[in-house]
Enzyme design. Structure first.
Site, PDB file in Angstrom:
ATOM      1  N   LYS A   1     -12.474   7.089 -21.022  1.00 52.05           N
ATOM      2  CA  LYS A   1     -12.653   6.235 -22.208  1.00 52.05           C
ATOM      3  C   LYS A   1     -12.854   7.089 -23.460  1.00 52.05           C
ATOM      4  O   LYS A   1     -12.231   6.845 -24.492  1.00 52.05           O
ATOM      5  CB  LYS A   1     -13.861   5.312 -21.965  1.00 52.05           C
ATOM      6  CG  LYS A   1     -14.132   4.323 -23.077  1.00 52.05           C
ATOM      7  CD  LYS A   1     -14.879   3.109 -22.562  1.00 52.05           C
ATOM      8  CE  LYS A   1     -16.359   3.375 -22.323  1.00 52.05           C
ATOM      9  NZ  LYS A   1     -17.142   3.533 -23.552  1.00 52.05           N
ATOM     10  N   SER A   2     -13.722   8.102 -23.371  1.00 52.34           N
ATOM     11  CA  SER A   2     -13.999   8.940 -24.551  1.00 52.34           C
ATOM     12  C   SER A   2     -12.745   9.668 -25.021  1.00 52.34           C
ATOM     13  O   SER A   2     -12.456   9.728 -26.223  1.00 52.34           O
ATOM     14  CB  SER A   2     -15.064   9.983 -24.207  1.00 52.34           C
ATOM     15  OG  SER A   2     -16.304   9.370 -23.971  1.00 52.34           O
TER      16      SER A   2
ATOM     17  N   GLY B   1     -18.932   0.925 -29.088  1.00 53.07           N
ATOM     18  CA  GLY B   1     -19.773   1.741 -29.962  1.00 53.07           C
ATOM     19  C   GLY B   1     -19.058   2.995 -30.422  1.00 53.07           C
ATOM     20  O   GLY B   1     -19.164   3.418 -31.578  1.00 53.07           O
TER      21      GLY B   1
ATOM     22  N   ARG C   1     -26.409  -2.964 -32.356  1.00 59.21           N
ATOM     23  CA  ARG C   1     -26.618  -1.529 -32.072  1.00 59.21           C
ATOM     24  C   ARG C   1     -26.828  -0.716 -33.357  1.00 59.21           C
ATOM     25  O   ARG C   1     -26.294  -1.067 -34.403  1.00 59.21           O
ATOM     26  CB  ARG C   1     -25.430  -1.003 -31.249  1.00 59.21           C
ATOM     27  CG  ARG C   1     -25.384  -1.705 -29.899  1.00 59.21           C
ATOM     28  CD  ARG C   1     -24.254  -1.223 -29.043  1.00 59.21           C
ATOM     29  NE  ARG C   1     -24.430   0.161 -28.651  1.00 59.21           N
ATOM     30  CZ  ARG C   1     -23.524   0.837 -27.948  1.00 59.21           C
ATOM     31  NH1 ARG C   1     -22.392   0.263 -27.591  1.00 59.21           N
ATOM     32  NH2 ARG C   1     -23.747   2.085 -27.608  1.00 59.21           N
TER      33      ARG C   1
ATOM     34  N   SER D   1     -26.429  12.872 -29.628  1.00 59.48           N
ATOM     35  CA  SER D   1     -25.393  11.835 -29.540  1.00 59.48           C
ATOM     36  C   SER D   1     -24.030  12.427 -29.864  1.00 59.48           C
ATOM     37  O   SER D   1     -23.793  12.907 -30.978  1.00 59.48           O
ATOM     38  CB  SER D   1     -25.711  10.687 -30.504  1.00 59.48           C
ATOM     39  OG  SER D   1     -24.554   9.891 -30.685  1.00 59.48           O
TER      40      SER D   1
ATOM     41  N   GLN E   1     -21.425  10.691 -30.150  1.00 54.16           N
ATOM     42  CA  GLN E   1     -20.774   9.784 -31.105  1.00 54.16           C
ATOM     43  C   GLN E   1     -21.103  10.196 -32.528  1.00 54.16           C
ATOM     44  O   GLN E   1     -20.226  10.259 -33.391  1.00 54.16           O
ATOM     45  CB  GLN E   1     -21.219   8.345 -30.851  1.00 54.16           C
ATOM     46  CG  GLN E   1     -20.671   7.784 -29.550  1.00 54.16           C
ATOM     47  CD  GLN E   1     -21.037   6.337 -29.325  1.00 54.16           C
ATOM     48  OE1 GLN E   1     -21.773   5.744 -30.114  1.00 54.16           O
ATOM     49  NE2 GLN E   1     -20.543   5.763 -28.255  1.00 54.16           N
TER      50      GLN E   1
ATOM     51  N   ASP F   1     -24.186   7.802 -19.425  1.00 58.95           N
ATOM     52  CA  ASP F   1     -23.625   6.521 -18.973  1.00 58.95           C
ATOM     53  C   ASP F   1     -23.773   6.302 -17.465  1.00 58.95           C
ATOM     54  O   ASP F   1     -23.444   5.235 -16.950  1.00 58.95           O
ATOM     55  CB  ASP F   1     -22.142   6.432 -19.351  1.00 58.95           C
ATOM     56  CG  ASP F   1     -21.958   6.317 -20.855  1.00 58.95           C
ATOM     57  OD1 ASP F   1     -22.909   5.911 -21.546  1.00 58.95           O
ATOM     58  OD2 ASP F   1     -20.866   6.648 -21.342  1.00 58.95           O
TER      59      ASP F   1
ATOM     60  N   LYS G   1     -27.779   1.001 -25.819  1.00 60.41           N
ATOM     61  CA  LYS G   1     -26.396   0.989 -25.323  1.00 60.41           C
ATOM     62  C   LYS G   1     -25.862  -0.453 -25.372  1.00 60.41           C
ATOM     63  O   LYS G   1     -26.413  -1.286 -26.065  1.00 60.41           O
ATOM     64  CB  LYS G   1     -26.350   1.581 -23.914  1.00 60.41           C
ATOM     65  CG  LYS G   1     -26.699   3.078 -23.881  1.00 60.41           C
ATOM     66  CD  LYS G   1     -25.650   3.906 -24.587  1.00 60.41           C
ATOM     67  CE  LYS G   1     -26.005   5.382 -24.597  1.00 60.41           C
ATOM     68  NZ  LYS G   1     -25.109   6.157 -25.462  1.00 60.41           N
TER      69      LYS G   1
ATOM     70  N   ARG H   1     -30.381  -0.959 -21.517  1.00 61.40           N
ATOM     71  CA  ARG H   1     -30.099  -0.615 -20.111  1.00 61.40           C
ATOM     72  C   ARG H   1     -31.364  -0.302 -19.328  1.00 61.40           C
ATOM     73  O   ARG H   1     -31.389  -0.482 -18.111  1.00 61.40           O
ATOM     74  CB  ARG H   1     -29.120   0.562 -20.026  1.00 61.40           C
ATOM     75  CG  ARG H   1     -27.713   0.123 -20.309  1.00 61.40           C
ATOM     76  CD  ARG H   1     -26.688   1.194 -19.997  1.00 61.40           C
ATOM     77  NE  ARG H   1     -25.360   0.648 -20.283  1.00 61.40           N
ATOM     78  CZ  ARG H   1     -24.295   1.359 -20.576  1.00 61.40           C
ATOM     79  NH1 ARG H   1     -24.375   2.676 -20.630  1.00 61.40           N
ATOM     80  NH2 ARG H   1     -23.132   0.768 -20.805  1.00 61.40           N
TER      81      ARG H   1
HETATM   82  C1  S3P Z   1     -19.573   8.503 -26.014  1.00 61.73           C
HETATM   83  C2  S3P Z   1     -20.831   9.031 -26.135  1.00 61.73           C
HETATM   84  C3  S3P Z   1     -22.025   8.444 -25.513  1.00 61.73           C
HETATM   85  C4  S3P Z   1     -21.672   7.421 -24.433  1.00 61.73           C
HETATM   86  C5  S3P Z   1     -20.544   6.524 -24.825  1.00 61.73           C
HETATM   87  C6  S3P Z   1     -19.299   7.320 -25.190  1.00 61.73           C
HETATM   88  C7  S3P Z   1     -18.457   9.168 -26.707  1.00 61.73           C
HETATM   89  O1  S3P Z   1     -22.792   7.815 -26.520  1.00 61.73           O
HETATM   90  O2  S3P Z   1     -22.798   6.661 -24.099  1.00 61.73           O
HETATM   91  O3  S3P Z   1     -20.228   5.636 -23.773  1.00 61.73           O
HETATM   92  O4  S3P Z   1     -17.289   8.886 -26.390  1.00 61.73           O
HETATM   93  O5  S3P Z   1     -18.721  10.004 -27.598  1.00 61.73           O
HETATM   94  P1  S3P Z   1     -23.851   8.661 -27.415  1.00 61.73           P
HETATM   95  O6  S3P Z   1     -23.188   9.921 -27.780  1.00 61.73           O
HETATM   96  O7  S3P Z   1     -24.183   7.828 -28.592  1.00 61.73           O
HETATM   97  O8  S3P Z   1     -25.013   8.872 -26.488  1.00 61.73           O
END
Ligand code: S3P
Length: 425
Positions: free
Chosen positions: A21-22, A92, A120, A165, A167, A313, A340, A344
């Site tokens: 997914k990422s 997110g 969120r 994080s 993200q 995750d 999340k 969770r």
């Molecule tokens: C992700 C980072 C994670 C993860 C999310 C995907 C990403 O979140 O929980 O499902 O693709 O960068 P955080 O970096 O906010 O913890």
């Protein structure tokens, strides 16, 4: 939709899990910003990443599905002003990474999503992006979506992340591609580094010095094909399923084994899991290989807090494993789980209780008394990973899963794949 999982005698077989997914989010965004055409091979096609494809189309990229792949014609760094709100759905990663990109674009755009996404925290990205010069408004003074962004005129920053994080790191790095001067991000602890690897793949500016990552304004860059590895976060459900079900052996092939994602493997090994894996190839700078899991007598442990960002995750499915281990498992450093797709920490505690497991939940920790579960009802709280983790938890004795359709956010074939591996009496 409700799913009744019958008691499972054994789990056997070889499986290829869907794309990461990422990596799919990053591939779609960066290929849309590139100049020219490229193919994203074996992407995840699920709720979250289809939202990304749709948003990038609204921003001017031409994205077509070609069998299992996406064919993408990028815009060459300059996106088109969207005619409507960009709906990020449940994702997110999408809303945050796209906020970084839009902060660098001389135009107006609004980002929103479903009820979960609108709860969120967005202050973690709007704060650094405003410091870089983007004009962003949102509910609660920019802490909640919808977010309205008028981008352009960014300056680089040196930003120390207040939370570990990936993200937020990625959001600031993406904005840095459109900023004057260098942009530097410092992480309090290592998190997944797919953005850094993707920047290198596309030839974008990137320097890494310990826990500091630096980028700068990008020139238009040529499109390049990218092969997406299988998602280890999806593989994790079948690994734990095989460990806790008698007479089981499951092999997962073509899985991404990026060391910033393999925290769960380390923890399960420490719990006594019969688990093997090997890297066999590299795809777009990401290590890829296989993982094999066999039924194991697990024992409870105290989890190293430093591993949590490397398996953020996978905590729900680790809790499922802990419920079947002998003795107590203590999992600390879980503050981020509160924000999340659902809270969770609460969702895990509630579902363990529904399955007859003794559990104690603190503000940022869980203590789980193992020894097995009894049949009960799984309540996913609109959260894909909770639905799948607790379906797995109840596998040996049978379980009823409410809202099972939420799995399609990250793993549309989960129920079919599970049924294919499962041997029922
Ligand atoms: C992700 C980072 C994670 C993860 C999310 C995907 C990403 O979140 O929980 O499902 O693709 O960068 P955080 O970096 O906010 O913890």
């Amino acid at each position: 939709m409700e799913r009744l999982i019958p008691p499972t005698r054994s789990l056997r077989g070889i499986l290829r899990v869907p794309g990461d997914k990422s990596v799919t989010h990053r591939g779609l965004i960066l290929a849309s910003l590139a100049q020219g055409e490229s193919t994203l091979y074996y992407p995840l096609k699920a709720g979250d990443t289809l939202s990304t494809a749709q948003a990038m189309r609204q921003l001017g990229a031409d994205i077509r599905e070609e069998g299992a792949h996406f064919h993408i014609r990028g815009v060459g760094l300059r996106l088109q002003e969207p005619g409507d709100v960009l709906d990020c759905g449940n994702a997110g990663t999408l809303i945050r990474l796209l906020a970084g990109v839009l902060a660098g674009q001389e135009m107006f755009a609004v980002l929103s999503g479903d009820a979960s996404l609108r709860r969120r925290p967005m202050g973690r990205v709007t704060t650094p992006l405003r410091q870089m010069g983007a004009r962003i408004e949102g509910r609660d003074n920019g802490r909640l979506a919808p977010l309205a962004i008028r981008g352009g005129g960014l300056s680089g920053i040196h930003y120390e992340l207040p939370v570990a994080s990936a993200q937020v790191k990625s959001t600031v790095l993406l904005a840095g591609l459109f900023a004057d001067e260098d942009t530097e991000v410092v992480e309090p602890a290592p998190t997944r580094d797919h953005t850094e690897r993707a920047f290198r793949h596309y030839g974008l500016p990137l320097e890494v010095e310990g826990n500091l990552v630096r980028t700068r304004r990008a020139d238009p860059f040529p499109a390049r094909d990218l092969v997406v590895p299988g998602d280890i976060s999806s593989a994790a459900f079948f690994l734990v399923a095989a460990l806790i079900t008698p007479d089981s052996e499951v092999t997962l092939e073509g899985v991404g084994l990026n060391p910033t994602r393999t925290g769960l493997l380390t923890v399960l090994k420490e719990m006594g899991a019969d688990l093997e894996w090997a890297v066999t190839e590299g795809q777009a700078g990401e290590p890829v290989g296989w993982i094999r899991a066999r039924s194991s007598a697990l024992k409870g442990i105290s989890v190293d807090p430093r591993l949590i960002p490397l398996m953020v995750d996978e905590v729900p499915v680790l809790a499922a494993a802990a419920a079947w281990a002998e003795g107590q498992t203590y999992i600390p450093n879980l503050e981020e789980l509160r924000v999340k797709e659902s809270d969770r920490l609460t969702a895990i505690a509630q579902n363990l209780q529904n399955l007859g497991v003794r559990v104690e939940a603190g503000p940022d920790w869980l203590r789980i008394w193992g020894g097995g579960v009894s049949p009960g009802v799984v309540q996913p709280f609109h959260d894909h990973r909770i639905a799948m983790a607790f379906a797995v938890c109840g596998l040996p004795c049978g379980v009823r899963v409410l809202e099972a359709e939420w799995a399609s956010i990250s793993f549309p074939s989960f129920w079919e794949d599970l049924a294919q591996l499962a041997q029922t009496p």
